[in-house]
Design a protein around this motif. Structure first.
Motif, PDB file in Angstrom:
ATOM      1  N   PHE A 119       0.908  -1.193  -0.221  1.00  0.00           N
ATOM      2  CA  PHE A 119       0.064   0.201  -0.133  1.00  0.00           C
ATOM      3  C   PHE A 119       0.810   0.858  -0.207  1.00  0.00           C
ATOM      4  O   PHE A 119       0.749   2.260  -1.097  1.00  0.00           O
ATOM      5  N   ASP A 120       1.495   0.977   0.542  1.00  0.00           N
ATOM      6  CA  ASP A 120       2.614   2.224   0.929  1.00  0.00           C
ATOM      7  C   ASP A 120       3.189   2.694  -0.519  1.00  0.00           C
ATOM      8  O   ASP A 120       3.893   4.564  -0.787  1.00  0.00           O
ATOM      9  N   GLU A 121       3.643   1.328  -0.697  1.00  0.00           N
ATOM     10  CA  GLU A 121       4.612   2.306  -2.200  1.00  0.00           C
ATOM     11  C   GLU A 121       3.769   2.556  -3.572  1.00  0.00           C
ATOM     12  O   GLU A 121       3.906   3.364  -3.818  1.00  0.00           O
ATOM     13  N   THR A 122       2.453   1.428  -3.662  1.00  0.00           N
ATOM     14  CA  THR A 122       1.432   1.697  -4.709  1.00  0.00           C
ATOM     15  C   THR A 122       0.742   3.655  -4.313  1.00  0.00           C
ATOM     16  O   THR A 122       0.740   3.862  -5.301  1.00  0.00           O
ATOM     17  N   LYS A 123       0.522   4.224  -3.720  1.00  0.00           N
ATOM     18  CA  LYS A 123       0.170   5.411  -2.672  1.00  0.00           C
ATOM     19  C   LYS A 123       1.014   6.488  -3.148  1.00  0.00           C
ATOM     20  O   LYS A 123       0.760   8.175  -2.951  1.00  0.00           O
ATOM     21  N   ARG A 124       2.221   6.376  -3.737  1.00  0.00           N
ATOM     22  CA  ARG A 124       3.135   7.387  -4.060  1.00  0.00           C
ATOM     23  C   ARG A 124       3.351   8.001  -4.978  1.00  0.00           C
ATOM     24  O   ARG A 124       2.791   7.788  -5.933  1.00  0.00           O
ATOM     25  N   GLY A 125       2.890   9.253  -4.805  1.00  0.00           N
ATOM     26  CA  GLY A 125       2.300  10.400  -6.774  1.00  0.00           C
ATOM     27  C   GLY A 125       0.790  10.076  -6.412  1.00  0.00           C
ATOM     28  O   GLY A 125       0.653  10.414  -7.563  1.00  0.00           O
ATOM     29  N   ARG A 126      -0.050   8.757  -6.184  1.00  0.00           N
ATOM     30  CA  ARG A 126      -1.623   9.111  -6.439  1.00  0.00           C
ATOM     31  C   ARG A 126      -1.877   9.930  -5.690  1.00  0.00           C
ATOM     32  O   ARG A 126      -2.013  10.625  -4.636  1.00  0.00           O
ATOM     33  N   ASP A 127      -3.419  10.047  -6.225  1.00  0.00           N
ATOM     34  CA  ASP A 127      -4.437  10.922  -5.110  1.00  0.00           C
ATOM     35  C   ASP A 127      -4.890  10.462  -3.656  1.00  0.00           C
ATOM     36  O   ASP A 127      -5.298  11.321  -3.221  1.00  0.00           O
ATOM     37  N   PHE A 128      -3.983   9.446  -4.133  1.00  0.00           N
ATOM     38  CA  PHE A 128      -4.470   8.952  -2.288  1.00  0.00           C
ATOM     39  C   PHE A 128      -2.934   8.717  -1.534  1.00  0.00           C
ATOM     40  O   PHE A 128      -2.838   7.907  -0.041  1.00  0.00           O
ATOM     41  N   LYS A 130      -2.377  11.147   0.980  1.00  0.00           N
ATOM     42  CA  LYS A 130      -2.161  11.338   2.189  1.00  0.00           C
ATOM     43  C   LYS A 130      -2.847   9.769   2.529  1.00  0.00           C
ATOM     44  O   LYS A 130      -2.918   9.990   4.144  1.00  0.00           O
ATOM     45  N   ARG A 131      -2.837   9.305   2.640  1.00  0.00           N
ATOM     46  CA  ARG A 131      -4.001   7.684   3.163  1.00  0.00           C
ATOM     47  C   ARG A 131      -3.339   7.484   3.995  1.00  0.00           C
ATOM     48  O   ARG A 131      -2.143   6.771   3.248  1.00  0.00           O
ATOM     49  N   LYS A 132      -3.361   6.430   4.933  1.00  0.00           N
ATOM     50  CA  LYS A 132      -2.951   5.771   5.800  1.00  0.00           C
ATOM     51  C   LYS A 132      -3.276   4.065   5.773  1.00  0.00           C
ATOM     52  O   LYS A 132      -4.736   4.354   5.456  1.00  0.00           O
ATOM     53  N   TRP A 133      -2.358   3.217   6.038  1.00  0.00           N
ATOM     54  CA  TRP A 133      -3.198   1.967   5.365  1.00  0.00           C
ATOM     55  C   TRP A 133      -3.990   1.083   6.659  1.00  0.00           C
ATOM     56  O   TRP A 133      -4.747   0.071   5.752  1.00  0.00           O
ATOM     57  N   GLU A 134      -3.447   1.932   7.480  1.00  0.00           N
ATOM     58  CA  GLU A 134      -5.251   1.700   8.667  1.00  0.00           C
ATOM     59  C   GLU A 134      -6.160   1.928   8.681  1.00  0.00           C
ATOM     60  O   GLU A 134      -7.410   1.262   9.381  1.00  0.00           O
ATOM     61  N   GLU A 135      -6.953   3.229   7.295  1.00  0.00           N
ATOM     62  CA  GLU A 135      -7.238   2.565   6.827  1.00  0.00           C
ATOM     63  C   GLU A 135      -8.736   2.055   5.911  1.00  0.00           C
ATOM     64  O   GLU A 135     -10.148   2.160   6.034  1.00  0.00           O
ATOM     65  N   LEU A 136      -7.464   0.535   5.178  1.00  0.00           N
ATOM     66  CA  LEU A 136      -8.308   0.510   4.738  1.00  0.00           C
ATOM     67  C   LEU A 136      -9.443  -0.798   5.804  1.00  0.00           C
ATOM     68  O   LEU A 136     -10.137  -0.589   4.770  1.00  0.00           O
ATOM     69  N   PRO A 137      -9.027  -0.937   6.622  1.00  0.00           N
ATOM     70  CA  PRO A 137     -10.331  -2.086   6.766  1.00  0.00           C
ATOM     71  C   PRO A 137     -12.292  -1.523   6.780  1.00  0.00           C
ATOM     72  O   PRO A 137     -12.606  -1.962   7.070  1.00  0.00           O
TER      73      PRO A 137
END
Length: 216
Positions: A119-128, A130-137
């Motif tokens: 998740f942390d690698e995928t979110k780089r430079g994306r619209d999300f 600033k979102r956190k992995w802990e939000e996924l559930p």
């Protein structure tokens, strides 16, 4: 992406956690008004209830999100939906996932069962970003968005010349389950091992209903 759980070994824990996460409030009957005509009561938020999305979970309910984020990421929506079906083997109650994370050394969160590093690698430079992995559930849409872009990134890692053992979608599914490095090895012609092959078999089993879910 997800690893199969040792359900038998932790059965007692799972039952205890599941019971704690699934309490339902009973609705007490209301008394009849003392009027000559029967009262007509309109449903209100206090008299009606809707089940949370994770009760009797079916990935098809998130077909609009799958179509939207698959289009943005340039991947096959049927592939993304089939992966959600593959990853639907465990309860996705947010409380349950967080409880399970306390006993799992490498937990995966959300309906796409994504691990923190992915998740942390995928979110780089994306619209999300600033979102956190802990939000996924708690956020199925975010989980789907992240999974779509993770598949996008895996597709960019495929070698230009590939053996014909697996299709592109099969390779991306294998990459989602076994990692990008193994995906590249499979792309060059090596047959997947037992665990990855089992994941691919489930993908094939889920392929038709995944297509039906995203066709609307």
């Amino acid at each position: 992406m997800a690893k199969r759980w040792a359900w038998a070994a932790v059965g007692v824990l799972v039952v205890g956690v599941w019971a704690a996460c699934s309490d339902n409030n009973a609705t007490k009957p209301t008394s009849q008004p003392s009027t000559t005509k029967p009262a007509v009561t309109k449903p209100t938020a206090s008299t009606t209830s809707t089940k949370p999305w994770y009760d009797d979970y079916d990935p098809a309910r998130f077909a609009p999100e799958v179509r939207r984020y698959a289009k943005q990421a340039g991947i096959n929506p049927q592939l993304l939906m089939a992966i959600l079906y593959n990853e639907a083997y465990k309860p996705h109650d947010p409380k349950f996932e967080r409880q399970w994370a306390q006993v799992d050394s490498d937990p995966a969160f959300g309906i796409a069962n994504m691990h923190r590093p992915a998740f942390d690698e995928t979110k780089r430079g994306r619209d999300f970003a600033k979102r956190k992995w802990e939000e996924l559930p708690d956020n199925p849409a975010l989980a789907i968005e992240a999974a779509a872009w993770h598949l996008h990134d895996l597709a960019k890692r495929l070698p230009a010349k590939r053996a014909d053992l697996y299709t592109k979608d099969e390779l991306l599914a294998l990459g989602y389950n076994a990692g990008g490095g193994n995906m590249r090895i499979f792309a060059r012609g090596r047959k997947a091992g037992a665990q990855a092959s089992s994941y691919l078999d489930r993908l094939h089993d889920n392929w038709t209903k995944a297509g039906q879910a995203v066709s609307g």
